[in-house]
Design a protein around this motif. Structure first.
Motif, short mmCIF file in Angstrom:
data_model
loop_
_atom_site.label_atom_id
_atom_site.label_comp_id
_atom_site.label_asym_id
_atom_site.label_seq_id
_atom_site.Cartn_x
_atom_site.Cartn_y
_atom_site.Cartn_z
N UNK A 111 6.53 -10.87 -31.05
CA UNK A 111 7.21 -11.75 -32.01
C UNK A 111 6.35 -12.94 -32.40
N UNK A 112 5.55 -13.42 -31.47
CA UNK A 112 4.70 -14.57 -31.74
C UNK A 112 3.63 -14.24 -32.77
N UNK A 113 2.99 -13.09 -32.59
CA UNK A 113 1.78 -12.83 -33.37
C UNK A 113 1.98 -11.88 -34.53
N UNK A 114 2.85 -10.91 -34.36
CA UNK A 114 2.93 -9.91 -35.42
C UNK A 114 4.06 -10.21 -36.40
N UNK A 115 5.23 -10.43 -35.88
CA UNK A 115 6.35 -10.70 -36.78
C UNK A 115 6.37 -12.12 -37.28
N UNK A 116 5.72 -13.04 -36.57
CA UNK A 116 5.83 -14.48 -36.87
C UNK A 116 7.30 -14.89 -36.90
N UNK A 117 8.09 -14.25 -36.08
CA UNK A 117 9.52 -14.52 -36.07
C UNK A 117 9.81 -15.94 -35.58
N UNK A 118 9.03 -16.41 -34.63
CA UNK A 118 9.28 -17.75 -34.11
C UNK A 118 8.96 -18.82 -35.16
N UNK A 119 7.93 -18.57 -35.96
CA UNK A 119 7.62 -19.53 -37.02
C UNK A 119 8.84 -19.73 -37.92
N UNK A 120 9.50 -18.61 -38.25
CA UNK A 120 10.66 -18.69 -39.11
C UNK A 120 11.78 -19.48 -38.42
N UNK A 121 12.01 -19.19 -37.14
CA UNK A 121 13.09 -19.88 -36.42
C UNK A 121 12.83 -21.38 -36.36
N UNK A 122 11.58 -21.73 -36.10
CA UNK A 122 11.27 -23.14 -35.87
C UNK A 122 11.12 -23.91 -37.19
N UNK A 123 11.29 -23.21 -38.32
CA UNK A 123 11.37 -23.92 -39.60
C UNK A 123 12.82 -24.33 -39.88
N UNK A 124 13.75 -23.89 -39.06
CA UNK A 124 15.14 -24.33 -39.19
C UNK A 124 15.35 -25.51 -38.23
N UNK A 125 16.59 -25.94 -38.08
CA UNK A 125 16.81 -27.07 -37.18
C UNK A 125 16.85 -26.64 -35.70
N UNK A 126 16.58 -25.38 -35.45
CA UNK A 126 16.49 -24.89 -34.08
C UNK A 126 15.23 -25.47 -33.41
N UNK A 127 15.29 -25.67 -32.10
CA UNK A 127 14.12 -26.23 -31.41
C UNK A 127 13.47 -25.20 -30.49
N UNK A 128 12.25 -25.50 -30.04
CA UNK A 128 11.55 -24.56 -29.17
C UNK A 128 12.27 -24.28 -27.84
N UNK A 129 13.01 -25.27 -27.35
CA UNK A 129 13.73 -25.01 -26.10
C UNK A 129 14.90 -24.05 -26.33
N UNK A 130 15.51 -24.11 -27.52
CA UNK A 130 16.54 -23.13 -27.85
C UNK A 130 15.95 -21.73 -27.84
N UNK A 131 14.77 -21.62 -28.46
CA UNK A 131 14.11 -20.32 -28.55
C UNK A 131 13.77 -19.80 -27.15
N UNK A 132 13.17 -20.67 -26.35
CA UNK A 132 12.78 -20.25 -25.00
C UNK A 132 14.01 -19.87 -24.18
N UNK A 133 15.03 -20.71 -24.20
CA UNK A 133 16.21 -20.42 -23.40
C UNK A 133 16.93 -19.17 -23.89
N UNK A 134 16.96 -19.00 -25.20
CA UNK A 134 17.61 -17.82 -25.76
C UNK A 134 16.91 -16.53 -25.36
N UNK A 135 15.60 -16.53 -25.49
CA UNK A 135 14.84 -15.33 -25.14
C UNK A 135 14.98 -15.03 -23.65
N UNK A 136 14.92 -16.09 -22.86
CA UNK A 136 15.05 -15.90 -21.42
C UNK A 136 16.47 -15.46 -21.08
N UNK A 137 17.43 -16.06 -21.76
CA UNK A 137 18.83 -15.69 -21.54
C UNK A 137 19.06 -14.20 -21.78
N UNK A 138 18.44 -13.71 -22.82
CA UNK A 138 18.57 -12.29 -23.13
C UNK A 138 17.93 -11.44 -22.03
N UNK A 139 16.77 -11.87 -21.58
CA UNK A 139 16.11 -11.15 -20.49
C UNK A 139 17.02 -11.12 -19.25
#
Ligand SMILES: Nc1ncnc2c1ncn2[C@@H]1O[C@H](COP(=O)(O)OP(=O)(O)OP(=O)(O)O)[C@@H](O)[C@H]1O
Ligand SMILES: [Mg+2]
Lengths: 279, 312
Positions: A111-139
């Protein structure tokens, strides 16, 4: 209430965070990441999901029943137990680690390198800790499902002799949490698929030497101390204490070990995501 | 018509971005006013996208000041981003999700409710003309469709400022015109537009005001018409003499217009009446292979400012 939520604008939602701790990195919305993961999961193949569950069961069937006639009964803290009952917690802990590492490295790397999905998420009002916790939560959700599945399969064979064994399920989630939060931060340093292979390179010896299939007592004392300081050995010791009902003060140490790993890992990962996407 | 506002929504002062020791944006100053449409023009590597990323509060500046809607992204970047719609140069749609899910989940990232998003997603699917593809994974879309989806996604939170980094690159002419029309409508609704482009016609059509960038600096600033008036002549005569004869012919052409620009494949003569100049040249016995009379454009402004053409 519902009506109110419906008319809330993105701005009003974001402004409610002002003054809250970590407002720069956390919007209080890691669950939207879980929601995304569910949507992606619906459209993905069930095969991947199944394999995470089948793997430890196959190991158990092969080693537990294949080797137990050669090895005979084992003693653990003075109790005599079957070989299968000895390795079952080791396999549960290992599969918790494997699942968490897979989700937080291979999946995240992609997701980091190929989809650039995180770039899209972090252009919204979402923060990096939301992303990290969400991904970890799913795991962790996946880890929880696998742990429950594993217990349902092995308990009827008498491999979980103690009622404490029920706590092995949350323990597996705790272990997965520790590995996933560190794993995601590590992934942020990786540049290509080759470096991703290093992770496999580290995981295999960790599995072979951390006391999954036999006790670490087999090693010389010096080596034993090093191995026991490594996270997988800690994980196995924790789950084994629980499934065999040998709970003691040392069990708390293992829990503390993972608590530290989780907090440290989350700080590390959030910091890395920020410097990677917002600097 | 939107009322011309003097309210400044973005103000940059000495804004600088350094990658390692490479200066990508070199201490630039500019202001964007509410409701205007503001263009960044420049060749590859000029620093347009870098400037856009700093304005969209997704990348920290190295030096200088930047205020967006009165807020400093160093302190309030999530709040700033809630006001913005961002269309990056490279599509970064979520390949694991369908078209409709991409819009929906992006709204969820802003914390928007399901009740708000359900009709909004429909509206944006119509906007992007992607209703038929709503349940397809993103991979199944053509390049132009992906672009349209990315633009639609940028509108999910009803942004006050829409930032578009090369919005129409990869779109066919018809899709471009449809998009221009949509952008015009957004502008009429009072949305501030900030866009980068390589297309001069796009900049002339869409932008009230432009900055021309090169090597991280601002070379000129103004409305398209004002820039043309300031840096170019009214008309241009383009002549081709064949690739190896251009330079030689240019010597004889000195003095025919206000100014001459010699490119590898053609010669440009800047003048007020190109037809008249062409007549004179023919009369004087020079025989260009082809000739073209046209109005001056931003392309000429750019050539004048940098000595280079904008589109390679
Ligand atoms: N992440 C980065 N790391 C290092 N250098 C970068 C990075 N991003 C951009 N650059 C450099 O900064 C300069 C400006 O890049 P930028 O992407 O802003 O240009 P641009 O005007 O958008 O060009 P284009 O028209 O090609 O999109 C370029 O020289 C580029 O190589
Ligand atoms: Mg660019």
């Amino acid at each position: 209430m519902i009506l109110n939520a419906a008319v809330d604008s993105a701005i009003a939602i974001a402004e409610r965070r002002i003054g809250k701790p970590g407002e720069q990195v956390f919007a209080g919305r890691p669950y939207v990441m879980i929601q995304r993961a569910f949507l992606a999961f619906k459209g993905s193949s069930w095969f991947v999901v199944l394999s995470g569950f089948v793997e430890p069961v196959l190991y158990l069937a092969s080693f537990g029943y294949g080797l137990s006639s050669l090895v005979g009964p084992m003693t653990s803290s003075g109790d005599s137990i079957s070989y299968a009952a000895f390795i079952a917690p080791g396999l549960l802990a290992t599969s918790a680690m494997n699942g968490a590492i897979y989700d937080s490295t291979f999946n995240v790397f992609f997701k980091m390198h190929h989809g650039k999905v995180y770039n899209a998420m972090l252009a919204t009002s979402l923060g990096p800790l939301d992303v990290a916790m969400g991904e970890i939560g799913w795991a962790l959700l996946r880890g929880l499902t696998y742990a429950i599945g594993f217990m349902i399969v092995v308990a009827p064979f008498g491999l979980i002799p103690s009622i404490w064994g029920l706590l092995a399920i949350p323990a597996a989630v705790l272990i997965a949490f520790g590995f996933a939060s560190v794993g995601m931060g590590v992934t942020s340093y990786l540049k290509d698929f080759q470096q991703l292979e290093w992770i496999n390179f580290i995981m295999l010896p960790l599995f072979l030497f951390s006391g999954t299939l036999y006790s670490t007592d087999a090693f010389p004392r010096a080596l034993q101390i090093i191995i026991e300081a490594l996270p997988l050995a800690q994980a196995i010791a924790l789950v084994r204490d629980l499934t065999l009902g040998q709970v003691h003060l040392g069990t708390l140490w293992h829990i503390l070990y993972f608590a530290v790993m989780i907090v440290g890992g989350l700080f590390f990962t959030t910091h890395r995501l920020r410097s990677l996407f917002q600097k | 018509m939107p009322t011309r506002s003097t309210e400044v929504v973005i103000a940059a002062h000495n804004l600088k971005k350094v990658y390692g020791d490479f200066v990508a944006v070199d201490s630039i100053d500019f202001k964007v006013r509410k409701g205007e449409s503001f263009g960044l023009l420049g060749p590859n590597g000029a620093g347009k996208s870098t400037t856009m990323r700093m304005m969209s509060a997704t990348m920290e500046r190295s030096e200088g000041e930047l205020m967006i809607l009165g807020l400093d992204p160093k302190q309030d970047s999530p709040q700033i981003r809630a006001h913005l719609g961002v269309v990056p140069q490279q599509d970064n749609l979520d390949g694991e999700l369908t078209v409709a899910e991409n819009l929906y989940i992006y709204g969820r990232y802003f914390g928007l409710s399901r009740a708000y998003l359900k009709p909004k997603v429909e509206e944006l699917l119509d906007f992007a003309q992607l209703q038929e593809k709503r349940n397809e994974k993103v991979e199944a879309l053509s390049g132009g469709m992906k672009r349209r989806l990315t633009i639609a996604r940028g509108l999910i939170n009803q942004p006050e400022i829409l930032m578009l980094d090369e919005p129409t690159t990869g779109l066919d002419p018809q899709a471009r015109h449809i998009l221009w029309d949509r952008l015009f409508r957004l502008k009429e609704e009072g949305v501030t537009l900030i866009l980068t482009t390589h297309y001069m016609d796009e900049a002339e059509q869409l932008c009230d005001r432009i900055i021309v960038m090169d090597n991280g600096r601002i070379m000129a600033e103004g409305s398209p018409a004002a820039l043309i008036a300031e840096y170019s002549s009214k008309e241009v005569l383009e002549l081709r003499f064949g690739s190896n004869k251009n330079a030689e012919s240019a010597k004889k052409l000195a003095g025919y217009g206000d100014r001459l620009e010699i490119l590898p494949d053609r010669i440009l003569i800047y003048c007020t009446d190109a037809e008249l100049v062409l007549e004179k040249i023919n009369h004087d016995g020079m025989k260009p292979l082809t000739s073209l009379v046209r109005r001056s454009s931003l392309e000429d402004v750019f050539l004048r400012l940098t000595g280079r053409t904008l589109v390679d």
